[in-house]
Design a protein around this motif. Structure first.
Motif, PDB file in Angstrom:
ATOM      1  N   PRO A  30       0.770  -1.274  -0.011  1.00  0.00           N
ATOM      2  CA  PRO A  30      -0.185   0.051  -0.058  1.00  0.00           C
ATOM      3  C   PRO A  30       0.887   1.297  -0.052  1.00  0.00           C
ATOM      4  CG  PRO A  30      -0.945  -1.399   1.480  1.00  0.00           C
ATOM      5  CD  PRO A  30       0.384  -2.167   1.046  1.00  0.00           C
TER       6      PRO A  30
ATOM      7  N   ALA B 145       1.997   1.994  -3.336  1.00  0.00           N
ATOM      8  CA  ALA B 145       0.724   2.278  -4.191  1.00  0.00           C
ATOM      9  C   ALA B 145       0.416   3.622  -4.205  1.00  0.00           C
ATOM     10  CB  ALA B 145      -0.107   1.247  -4.025  1.00  0.00           C
ATOM     11  N   ALA B 146       0.351   4.060  -2.659  1.00  0.00           N
ATOM     12  CA  ALA B 146       0.100   5.587  -2.554  1.00  0.00           C
ATOM     13  C   ALA B 146       0.899   6.573  -3.318  1.00  0.00           C
ATOM     14  CB  ALA B 146       0.098   5.646  -0.974  1.00  0.00           C
TER      15      ALA B 146
ATOM     16  N   THR C  14      -0.280   6.630  -6.738  1.00  0.00           N
ATOM     17  CA  THR C  14      -1.524   7.553  -6.709  1.00  0.00           C
ATOM     18  C   THR C  14      -1.532   8.957  -6.504  1.00  0.00           C
ATOM     19  OG1 THR C  14      -2.078   6.505  -4.712  1.00  0.00           O
ATOM     20  CG2 THR C  14      -3.042   5.266  -6.625  1.00  0.00           C
TER      21      THR C  14
ATOM     22  N   ASP D 143      -6.204   0.486  -5.761  1.00  0.00           N
ATOM     23  CA  ASP D 143      -4.789   0.172  -5.287  1.00  0.00           C
ATOM     24  C   ASP D 143      -4.264  -1.317  -5.380  1.00  0.00           C
ATOM     25  OD1 ASP D 143      -4.620   2.723  -4.520  1.00  0.00           O
ATOM     26  OD2 ASP D 143      -4.080   2.487  -2.559  1.00  0.00           O
TER      27      ASP D 143
END
Ligand code: HEM
Length: 449
Positions: A177, A180-181, A184, A194
């Motif tokens: 995560p 992935a953040a 994004t 995600d």
């Protein structure tokens, strides 16, 4: 009295030979104690273990630092005529430095991923390479690491760990995560869950870099993932343009460059560069974070010292523990290149090796980081090594584009765990890295009091 240099050199070389001889005994022992029924299964299992890999490289560095050129193709997914293995620090650096003689091979699969174009990791030292890297360096700025990327990673990692009651499955709940953040929120790639970004990036990464024998099922899944990822990127770019939103993130900056007429920054150009960065960022950071913690947990003294540094808020010392842990199991033990002409490695030395054109050369960065001729006390866990001792994410022209991001984000992911009292592996298999046969951690559960 100062010890003459020739004595020091002789002692180091004798030690290398002694360690090589010891490895002759240690390797069969590692194979016999590996899981599996037959010798073949046991050998395959043992070779997955970083300790066995290090023993193998220790043996080679002592007696055969540059292997003969084998006609067997270790990697069949990219054209080549045979294989050579390079293990000494100086020679690994030589291979990775000589871009004109040892080329990157990824172009065909990069083109399959982007749906036509190359991405700069698949390019040789050309004007196009310089153009694309330069463009992306203007969009992904080094100063962002301290003011945007590290705080984002630190705050999210702290929140994810705080939301757990004494137990976390690291890959799905923390180490995936966070990158992935970054994709994004910092790159600006919105429009996909995600979980999709994590899965797509991992499939594409495996297809490009670890699928050495050409698995058709993986190819199918990776190309599907690439098509889905391209659509999301196209939509994210189009949405930003139609909405008129002017956000200062990576896509936003790429669009500013587009408006200024910079070559290579049309919509497909932006998309191709972003897809490469998405692939590079997500599975790598996750795997590195997991492997670093796994290595720390294997070493109680180093682990306690890392905990102390985290508690004391000594971020530099804490980070040194993370990178040193990763040295013992970096995400890639080798980096491969193909000879562009008949040439020679380590010319003028006893270990010199002629390399015919089209040989795939496996330069072992793992081995280089344990070469006693270059690295002080390589078998010891030390937190005072010069940064130049590490080859954790490539070297030279193609050295990792995200190098400074990695240096900030890996400790940021791990620190909230290391300050938890009694951090430990979960009991049984859950507390061991589970890759589900993919080389990328899918599960790795740790617990605290
Ligand atoms: C701990 C995490 C990471 C590891 C272990 C890692 C590893 C590597 C390695 C080994 C290479 C060299 C490949 C070769 O020479 O064949 C490389 C290059 C590259 N990495 Fe990373 N990487 C990481 C994170 C990232 C991140 C966060 C990004 C994106 C922001 C990224 C983007 C790239 C790109 C674009 C290249 C190619 C650079 C060039 O060709 O000039 N990587 N990485």
């Amino acid at each position: 009295m100062r010890v003459p240099i020739f004595v020091t050199v002789a002692v180091v070389r004798l030690r290398i030979i002694a360690e090589g001889l010891a490895a002759l005994y240690q390797i069969p022992m590692a194979v016999l104690s590996a899981p599996g029924s037959g010798l073949k299964e046991k050998t395959a299992a043992a070779l997955q273990e970083p300790l066995t890999q290090r023993l193998g490289f220790r043996l080679l560095r002592a007696f055969l630092p540059n292997s003969p050129v084998f006609s067997k193709k270790f990697i069949t997914t990219y054209p080549n005529t045979g294989t050579a293995l390079v293990t000494r620090h100086d020679d690994v650096i030589e291979v990775l430095d000589r871009n004109a003689d040892f080329e990157v091979v990824y172009e065909p699969r990069m083109r399959a991923i982007t749906g036509g174009e190359n991405f700069f990791l698949g390019m040789q030292d050309t004007a196009l390479y310089t153009r694309d890297v330069s463009n992306m360096r203007l969009a992904v700025r080094r100063e962002d690491v301290a003011v945007i990327v590290e705080p984002l990673a630190r705050q999210l990692a702290a929140k994810l760990v705080a939301g757990k009651a004494g137990r976390i499955d690291m890959p799905p709940e923390l180490s995936l995560p966070v990158p992935a953040a970054i994709v994004t929120d910092y790159f600006g790639v919105t429009g996909a869950p995600d979980s999709d970004l994590m899965e797509w990036a991992t499939l594409m990464f495996r297809y490009l870099f670890t699928d050495i024998q050409g698995d058709p099922a993986l190819e199918h899944d990776a190309l599907d993932a690439a098509a889905a990822c391209r659509s999301v990127l196209d939509a994210a770019i189009a949405k930003r343009k139609t909405s008129g939103e002017t956000k200062d993130d990576v896509i936003g900056r790429c669009l500013v460059m587009q408006a200024a007429g910079l070559p290579g920054m049309d919509d497909p150009g932006i998309r191709n560069n972003l897809i490469g960065l998405v692939i590079g960022a997500i599975p790598t950071i996750s795997r590195a974070a997991v492997q670093a913690l796994d290595q720390l947990l294997d070493r109680p003294e180093a682990f306690a010292s890392a905990e102390q540094a985290a508690h004391d808020g000594n971020d530099t010392l804490f980070a040194a523990h993370v990178f040193e842990a990763l040295r013992f199991n970096p995400i890639n033990p080798i980096i491969f290149r193909r000879a562009t002409r008949d040439t020679e490695i380590a010319a003028g030395n006893f270990r010199a090796r002629k390399i015919p054109k089209d040989t795939m050369v496996l330069a072992s960065n793992l081995s280089a980081m344990f070469d006693r001729l270059k690295i002080e006390a390589p078998e010891s866990f030390r937190t005072d090594r010069p940064w130049g001792d590490y080859i954790l994410w490539g070297y030279g022209m193609h050295g990792c584009f995200g190098a400074y991001i990695n240096r900030a984000v890996l400790p940021a992911i791990l620190k909230p765990l290391l300050v938890k009292p009694g951090l430990r592996r979960a009991a049984g298999d859950a507390g061991q890295i589970d890759t589900g046969g993919t080389q990328f951690p899918k599960h790795f559960v740790v617990e605290w009091d």
